[in-house]
Design a protein around this motif. Structure first.
Motif, PDB file in Angstrom:
ATOM      1  N   THR A 193       0.832  -1.204   0.000  1.00 16.57           N
ATOM      2  CA  THR A 193       0.000   0.000   0.000  1.00 16.57           C
ATOM      3  C   THR A 193       0.865   1.253   0.000  1.00 16.57           C
ATOM      4  O   THR A 193       0.562   2.235  -0.696  1.00 16.57           O
ATOM      5  CB  THR A 193      -0.940  -0.007   1.219  1.00 16.57           C
ATOM      6  N   ALA A 194       1.960   1.220   0.761  1.00 19.70           N
ATOM      7  CA  ALA A 194       2.879   2.359   0.781  1.00 19.70           C
ATOM      8  C   ALA A 194       3.492   2.587  -0.600  1.00 19.70           C
ATOM      9  O   ALA A 194       3.623   3.738  -1.055  1.00 19.70           O
ATOM     10  CB  ALA A 194       3.970   2.132   1.820  1.00 19.70           C
ATOM     11  N   GLU A 195       3.866   1.502  -1.278  1.00 22.37           N
ATOM     12  CA  GLU A 195       4.443   1.638  -2.610  1.00 22.37           C
ATOM     13  C   GLU A 195       3.399   2.166  -3.599  1.00 22.37           C
ATOM     14  O   GLU A 195       3.709   3.016  -4.447  1.00 22.37           O
ATOM     15  CB  GLU A 195       4.981   0.292  -3.085  1.00 22.37           C
ATOM     16  N   ALA A 196       2.168   1.692  -3.504  1.00 23.69           N
ATOM     17  CA  ALA A 196       1.105   2.189  -4.386  1.00 23.69           C
ATOM     18  C   ALA A 196       0.847   3.667  -4.132  1.00 23.69           C
ATOM     19  O   ALA A 196       0.590   4.441  -5.077  1.00 23.69           O
ATOM     20  CB  ALA A 196      -0.174   1.381  -4.175  1.00 23.69           C
ATOM     21  N   THR A 197       0.936   4.092  -2.878  1.00 23.93           N
ATOM     22  CA  THR A 197       0.770   5.514  -2.553  1.00 23.93           C
ATOM     23  C   THR A 197       1.912   6.323  -3.138  1.00 23.93           C
ATOM     24  O   THR A 197       1.706   7.417  -3.694  1.00 23.93           O
ATOM     25  CB  THR A 197       0.698   5.700  -1.029  1.00 23.93           C
ATOM     26  N   GLN A 201      -1.195   6.009  -6.677  1.00 23.90           N
ATOM     27  CA  GLN A 201      -2.459   5.274  -6.792  1.00 23.90           C
ATOM     28  C   GLN A 201      -3.403   5.582  -5.636  1.00 23.90           C
ATOM     29  O   GLN A 201      -4.621   5.466  -5.789  1.00 23.90           O
ATOM     30  CB  GLN A 201      -2.186   3.778  -6.862  1.00 23.90           C
ATOM     31  N   PHE A 202      -2.851   5.953  -4.471  1.00 23.57           N
ATOM     32  CA  PHE A 202      -3.656   6.327  -3.315  1.00 23.57           C
ATOM     33  C   PHE A 202      -3.141   7.646  -2.755  1.00 23.57           C
ATOM     34  O   PHE A 202      -1.951   7.980  -2.904  1.00 23.57           O
ATOM     35  CB  PHE A 202      -3.585   5.269  -2.204  1.00 23.57           C
ATOM     36  N   THR A 203      -4.019   8.370  -2.085  1.00 24.26           N
ATOM     37  CA  THR A 203      -3.588   9.542  -1.344  1.00 24.26           C
ATOM     38  C   THR A 203      -3.098   9.093   0.028  1.00 24.26           C
ATOM     39  O   THR A 203      -3.407   7.972   0.470  1.00 24.26           O
ATOM     40  CB  THR A 203      -4.757  10.523  -1.156  1.00 24.26           C
ATOM     41  N   PRO A 204      -2.357   9.937   0.732  1.00 27.31           N
ATOM     42  CA  PRO A 204      -1.939   9.558   2.094  1.00 27.31           C
ATOM     43  C   PRO A 204      -3.124   9.221   2.996  1.00 27.31           C
ATOM     44  O   PRO A 204      -3.035   8.307   3.818  1.00 27.31           O
ATOM     45  CB  PRO A 204      -1.180  10.787   2.580  1.00 27.31           C
ATOM     46  N   ALA A 205      -4.228   9.949   2.849  1.00 23.24           N
ATOM     47  CA  ALA A 205      -5.411   9.651   3.667  1.00 23.24           C
ATOM     48  C   ALA A 205      -5.972   8.277   3.325  1.00 23.24           C
ATOM     49  O   ALA A 205      -6.388   7.509   4.222  1.00 23.24           O
ATOM     50  CB  ALA A 205      -6.474  10.728   3.458  1.00 23.24           C
ATOM     51  N   GLN A 206      -6.009   7.956   2.046  1.00 24.51           N
ATOM     52  CA  GLN A 206      -6.479   6.628   1.644  1.00 24.51           C
ATOM     53  C   GLN A 206      -5.542   5.531   2.166  1.00 24.51           C
ATOM     54  O   GLN A 206      -6.002   4.466   2.600  1.00 24.51           O
ATOM     55  CB  GLN A 206      -6.584   6.551   0.124  1.00 24.51           C
ATOM     56  N   GLN A 207      -4.250   5.799   2.137  1.00 23.11           N
ATOM     57  CA  GLN A 207      -3.296   4.825   2.663  1.00 23.11           C
ATOM     58  C   GLN A 207      -3.566   4.545   4.133  1.00 23.11           C
ATOM     59  O   GLN A 207      -3.581   3.379   4.558  1.00 23.11           O
ATOM     60  CB  GLN A 207      -1.861   5.325   2.484  1.00 23.11           C
ATOM     61  N   ARG A 208      -3.796   5.589   4.912  1.00 28.37           N
ATOM     62  CA  ARG A 208      -4.062   5.394   6.347  1.00 28.37           C
ATOM     63  C   ARG A 208      -5.340   4.578   6.558  1.00 28.37           C
ATOM     64  O   ARG A 208      -5.393   3.710   7.436  1.00 28.37           O
ATOM     65  CB  ARG A 208      -4.157   6.752   7.051  1.00 28.37           C
ATOM     66  N   PRO A 233      -9.192  -2.108  -0.802  1.00 23.21           N
ATOM     67  CA  PRO A 233      -9.248  -2.282  -2.262  1.00 23.21           C
ATOM     68  C   PRO A 233      -9.734  -3.687  -2.593  1.00 23.21           C
ATOM     69  O   PRO A 233      -9.611  -4.614  -1.785  1.00 23.21           O
ATOM     70  CB  PRO A 233      -7.795  -2.073  -2.701  1.00 23.21           C
ATOM     71  N   SER A 234     -10.263  -3.875  -3.780  1.00 23.44           N
ATOM     72  CA  SER A 234     -10.901  -5.148  -4.125  1.00 23.44           C
ATOM     73  C   SER A 234      -9.963  -6.337  -3.965  1.00 23.44           C
ATOM     74  O   SER A 234     -10.371  -7.399  -3.487  1.00 23.44           O
ATOM     75  CB  SER A 234     -11.450  -5.095  -5.552  1.00 23.44           C
ATOM     76  N   ALA A 235      -8.690  -6.168  -4.350  1.00 27.02           N
ATOM     77  CA  ALA A 235      -7.754  -7.289  -4.255  1.00 27.02           C
ATOM     78  C   ALA A 235      -7.547  -7.699  -2.805  1.00 27.02           C
ATOM     79  O   ALA A 235      -7.503  -8.905  -2.476  1.00 27.02           O
ATOM     80  CB  ALA A 235      -6.429  -6.924  -4.902  1.00 27.02           C
ATOM     81  N   LEU A 236      -7.436  -6.733  -1.906  1.00 28.90           N
ATOM     82  CA  LEU A 236      -7.255  -7.045  -0.488  1.00 28.90           C
ATOM     83  C   LEU A 236      -8.538  -7.608   0.105  1.00 28.90           C
ATOM     84  O   LEU A 236      -8.497  -8.533   0.941  1.00 28.90           O
ATOM     85  CB  LEU A 236      -6.809  -5.806   0.284  1.00 28.90           C
ATOM     86  N   ALA A 237      -9.673  -7.086  -0.339  1.00 25.94           N
ATOM     87  CA  ALA A 237     -10.952  -7.617   0.140  1.00 25.94           C
ATOM     88  C   ALA A 237     -11.098  -9.087  -0.237  1.00 25.94           C
ATOM     89  O   ALA A 237     -11.516  -9.920   0.576  1.00 25.94           O
ATOM     90  CB  ALA A 237     -12.102  -6.805  -0.439  1.00 25.94           C
TER      91      ALA A 237
END
Length: 338
Positions: A193-197, A201-208, A233-237
Motif C-alpha cells: 500500500t505504501a508503494e502504491a501511494t 495510486q492512493f492519497t496519504p489519507a487513503q493509505q491510512r 481495495p478489491s484485491a485485499l478484500a
C-alpha cells in the motif's frame, strides 16, 4: 500421538551419473508414504557413494501455497527445492523432497472432499512422516539428519526440530516465516500500500484508511468475527474473504504458531542456519530479529543468521535470476559440511 506412517519405496531408480571405480552412481528414487490416509509422493536423491556407506541426509520442505516437491507452483517454476537438492547432492548429502497436500501427485488426498478441514498440523504430520522415511533409507546416517526448509517450510522445520526422533543434527531455515502468519501478511500489505501511494495510486489519507482496515481485518480473523472489507481495495478484500472461506482453518492454525517460541524445544547443540535476503520483500530480514534472538538464547549452535546481500525470497540475486545465488549456496554448503 502422531500416527506412524506406512512407507513403501518404489523400485524406480534413475541413474544420474557414471560412477568412478568402486562407487555407486548418483540416483533419484521415487518414494511413496502414507499418513492420515493420504498417499504422498516424493523423490529421494542419493549422491555418488560407496556401497554400504551411510551419508548425511536432509529433508527439504517447501514454502507456502501450492508449492510442490521441486519448489514450483502452477504459475511459477523456479525449481528452488530441486536446485537445493542438487547442490546438497554435490556435497554428498542424501535428500528427500515430496509433494505436500494440494500439490503434484499427492493432491488433497484424504481432504479431497472436505478441503476446509485441512489445517497446518496436518502438514506438520506429513513432514514428520517424510522425516521418518528419510531416516530409514539404507544410505542415510540417522545420526546426521538435517531439515532444510524454505519460507513457511522453515517454520515447519523448526516445529519438527523440537518434536521428531531422533532430533535433527541441523536445521537450515532459508528465508523463514519467522513471525505469525497474519502479522507477516499485514506487513506485506502495508508495504504494498505504501508503494502504491508513492506511485500516486492512493492519497496519504487513503493509505491510512487501508492500513487501518487491514489491521482491523487481521484482528477480526483472529477473533473469528466477520471481516469488514468496506475500506479495502478489491484485491485485499478478496484476499481476506478467502481467509474466511475454505482456507480459514489452515490460516488460523498456521497463525497460531509463533516461530521464536519453538526454539526452546530444539536439541541442545543443534546446528541452525538462518538466511535472510536483503532484497526479500516477502520476508524482510527485520522479521527474523525475534527468532534470531530466541535462537541465541536457546542452547543451539551456529552459524545462526546469515544475511545474503542482494538476494530475494527465491534465493536469487541480480546475476543469478534463475538459480540460487552463490552466497546462498555457500551458506548452505558451510552448514551441511559441519
Amino acid at each position: 500421538m502422531l500416527p506412524h506412517p506406512a512407507a513403501v519405496v518404489l523400485a524406480l531408480t534413475v541413474a544420474t551419473a557414471t560412477p568412478a571405480p568402486g562407487l555407486l552412481p548418483a540416483a533419484d528414487r521415487e518414494v511413496v508414504f502414507t499418513v492420515d490416509g493420504t498417499t504422498t509422493y516424493g523423490t529421494v536423491h542419493v549422491p555418488e557413494h560407496l556401497a554400504g556407506q551411510r551419508l548425511r541426509a536432509a529433508l527439504l520442505l517447501p514454502g507456502s501455497g501450492p508449492t510442490d516437491r521441486d519448489g514450483n507452483q502452477p504459475a511459477a517454476s523456479p525449481n528452488t527445492l530441486a536446485q537445493v537438492a542438487g547442490a546438497l547432492g554435490d556435497d554428498r548429502v542424501v535428500t528427500l523432497r515430496f509433494d505436500k497436500y494440494g500439490t503434484g501427485r499427492t493432491g488433497l488426498g484424504a481432504y479431497q472432499d472436505h478441503p476446509e478441514a485441512l489445517d497446518y498440523p496436518a502438514f506438520v504430520r506429513q513432514a514428520k512422516a517424510a522425516y521418518e522415511l528419510l531416516r530409514d533409507q539404507p544410505e542415510t546416517d540417522p545420526r546426521a539428519l538435517m531439515v532444510v526448509g524454505h519460507s513457511e517450510g522453515a517454520m515447519t522445520a523448526l516445529v519438527l526440530g523440537g518434536t521428531v526422533r531422533p532430533r535433527p543434527a541441523g536445521l537450515a531455515l532459508l528465508q523463514p516465516q519467522a513471525i505469525r502468519l497474519l502479522d507477516l501478511v499485514a506487513l506485506q500489505l502495508h508495504a504494498q500500500t505504501a508503494e502504491a501511494t508513492r506511485q500516486g495510486q492512493f492519497t496519504p489519507a487513503q493509505q491510512r484508511a487501508i492500513d487501518a482496515a487491514t489491521d482491523a481485518a487481521v484482528a477480526a480473523l483472529r477473533e473469528q468475527r466477520p471481516v469488514d472489507t468496506t475500506n479495502l481495495p478489491s484485491a485485499l478484500a478478496q484476499l481476506f474473504q478467502s481467509f474466511q472461506g475454505p482456507n480459514n482453518r489452515f490460516v488460523l492454525s498456521d497463525d497460531a504458531v509463533y516461530p521464536p517460541d519453538t526454539a526452546a524445544a530444539l536439541r541442545p547443540g543443534t546446528r541452525v542456519l538462518l538466511t535472510c535476503g536483503t532484497n526479500d520483500v516477502q520476508v524482510p530480514c527485520a522479521t527474523t530479529d525475534a527468532l534470531t534472538a530466541a535462537l541465541r538464547r536457546a542452547p543451539v549452535g551456529g552459524p545462526g543468521r546469515v544475511p545474503l546481500p542482494g538476494v530475494d525470497h527465491l534465493l536469487h540475486d541480480a546475476g543469478h535470476p534463475d538459480t540460487p545465488a552463490p552466497s546462498a549456496l555457500d551458506a548452505l554448503r558451510r552448514f551441511a559440511e559441519r
